[in-house]
Design a protein around this motif. Structure first.
Motif, PDB file in Angstrom:
ATOM      1  N   VAL A  13      -2.364 -34.529 -99.179  1.00  0.00           N
ATOM      2  CA  VAL A  13      -3.172 -34.282-100.373  1.00  0.00           C
ATOM      3  C   VAL A  13      -2.543 -33.218-101.266  1.00  0.00           C
ATOM      4  CG1 VAL A  13      -5.348 -34.955 -99.280  1.00  0.00           C
ATOM      5  CG2 VAL A  13      -4.633 -32.564 -99.202  1.00  0.00           C
ATOM      6  N   ASP A  14      -2.799 -33.358-102.561  1.00  0.00           N
ATOM      7  CA  ASP A  14      -2.323 -32.384-103.544  1.00  0.00           C
ATOM      8  C   ASP A  14      -3.437 -31.368-103.781  1.00  0.00           C
ATOM      9  OD1 ASP A  14      -1.148 -30.954-105.522  1.00  0.00           O
ATOM     10  OD2 ASP A  14      -0.964 -32.606-106.954  1.00  0.00           O
ATOM     11  N   SER A  15      -3.404 -30.293-103.032  1.00  0.00           N
ATOM     12  CA  SER A  15      -4.476 -29.295-103.080  1.00  0.00           C
ATOM     13  C   SER A  15      -4.038 -28.002-103.737  1.00  0.00           C
ATOM     14  CB  SER A  15      -4.958 -29.002-101.657  1.00  0.00           C
ATOM     15  OG  SER A  15      -3.852 -28.743-100.819  1.00  0.00           O
ATOM     16  N   ALA A  16      -2.852 -27.985-104.357  1.00  0.00           N
ATOM     17  CA  ALA A  16      -2.307 -26.731-104.886  1.00  0.00           C
ATOM     18  C   ALA A  16      -3.212 -26.106-105.947  1.00  0.00           C
ATOM     19  CB  ALA A  16      -0.909 -26.959-105.449  1.00  0.00           C
ATOM     20  N   GLY A  17      -3.781 -26.935-106.824  1.00  0.00           N
ATOM     21  CA  GLY A  17      -4.635 -26.389-107.878  1.00  0.00           C
ATOM     22  C   GLY A  17      -5.861 -25.695-107.330  1.00  0.00           C
ATOM     23  N   LYS A  86     -10.423 -31.390-106.966  1.00  0.00           N
ATOM     24  CA  LYS A  86     -10.318 -32.408-105.934  1.00  0.00           C
ATOM     25  C   LYS A  86      -9.063 -32.147-105.102  1.00  0.00           C
ATOM     26  CE  LYS A  86     -13.857 -34.609-107.660  1.00  0.00           C
ATOM     27  NZ  LYS A  86     -15.192 -34.536-107.011  1.00  0.00           N
ATOM     28  N   GLU A  87      -8.991 -32.811-103.976  1.00  0.00           N
ATOM     29  CA  GLU A  87      -7.774 -32.806-103.180  1.00  0.00           C
ATOM     30  C   GLU A  87      -7.312 -34.252-103.071  1.00  0.00           C
ATOM     31  OE1 GLU A  87      -7.747 -29.538 -99.878  1.00  0.00           O
ATOM     32  OE2 GLU A  87      -9.801 -30.284-100.033  1.00  0.00           O
ATOM     33  N   PRO A  88      -6.713 -34.771-104.173  1.00  0.00           N
ATOM     34  CA  PRO A  88      -6.343 -36.190-104.197  1.00  0.00           C
ATOM     35  C   PRO A  88      -5.171 -36.483-103.275  1.00  0.00           C
ATOM     36  CG  PRO A  88      -5.458 -35.080-106.123  1.00  0.00           C
ATOM     37  CD  PRO A  88      -6.334 -34.080-105.426  1.00  0.00           C
ATOM     38  N   LEU A  89      -5.129 -37.701-102.788  1.00  0.00           N
ATOM     39  CA  LEU A  89      -3.985 -38.155-102.008  1.00  0.00           C
ATOM     40  C   LEU A  89      -2.782 -38.300-102.924  1.00  0.00           C
ATOM     41  CD1 LEU A  89      -5.673 -41.036 -99.970  1.00  0.00           C
ATOM     42  CD2 LEU A  89      -5.107 -38.749 -99.112  1.00  0.00           C
TER      43      LEU A  89
END
Length: 217
Positions: A13-17, A86-89
């Motif tokens: 997941v892209d959780s950096a933000g 969000k934590e998008p894939l």
């Protein structure tokens, strides 16, 4: 039987933000200079108290870092809700997991610096719980690059490290895998750069999730 262990943040997941905004608010609350996005990305994957210490130039987590960790944890769900983070894939991850998940010759797990609650939320949000049969988090083991996350998953599943693949985007993932005796696969879509992954011991580098299929076998 093979065991395939995925890192979470920066790999699945892209959780950096979300992580950066929560970290930014935490540092402000403690009267610290706001960290840059690059500074936050550089520590993703570490256990939270160690990550916060490293961002301040400390090698080890002290009492202040532990206090900041507690504050961060109290803010995380608030930030997620307030700003609808969000934590998008990452692109291609769902197709990969849907392909390898049903196979009976593979076991799939997660090794992450997230809390157990954070990992469970990702699994629930994306419907991966049916496929991920083992996991180790910051609540269970020492921080990466200590090999315990990998070796404990191997022990639970009855699979040797030599038959285990560790897939991650950070140097800590590569170092952890090599320390455990597992194969280290670095992904280029996360928060680290390829030369650093190679220097950390990556056995393979992939640039899209579909490239993992021949390596998994």
């Amino acid at each position: 039987m093979k065991l395939v262990l995925f890192d979470c943040d920066g790999t699945l997941v892209d959780s950096a933000g979300l992580i950066h905004e929560t970290m930014r608010r935490t540092f402000i609350a403690f009267g610290k200079p706001e960290p840059s996005f690059a500074e936050t990305k550089s520590i993703i994957g570490l256990t939270l108290d160690i990550a916060i210490a490293r961002m301040q130039g400390k090698q080890h987590a002290d009492e202040e870092a532990v206090a900041m960790m507690a504050h961060y944890k109290s803010l995380f769900s608030v930030v997620r809700g307030d700003l609808d983070f969000k934590e998008p894939l990452f692109d291609g991850i769902r197709e990969l997991i849907d392909t390898i998940g049903p196979r009976d010759d593979l076991l799939i797990g997660a090794v992450t610096g997230k809390s157990r609650r954070g990992l469970d939320l990702v699994m629930e949000t994306h419907g991966f719980g049916q496929y991920f049969v083992v996991g180790r988090t910051a609540d269970d083991c020492p921080s990466k690059p200590h090999p315990a996350m990998v070796t404990e998953c191997c022990d639970v599943m009855g699979v040797k490290p030599a038959d285990t693949l560790v897939i991650g985007d950070a140097i800590y993932d590569m170092q952890m895998a090599k320390a455990a005796g597992a194969t280290a696969i670095g992904v280029s879509w996360g928060y680290c750069v390829v030369p650093e992954l190679i220097a950390a011991g990556a056995d393979h580098i992939v640039h899209h999730p579909r490239e993992l299929l021949p390596l998994i076998g």
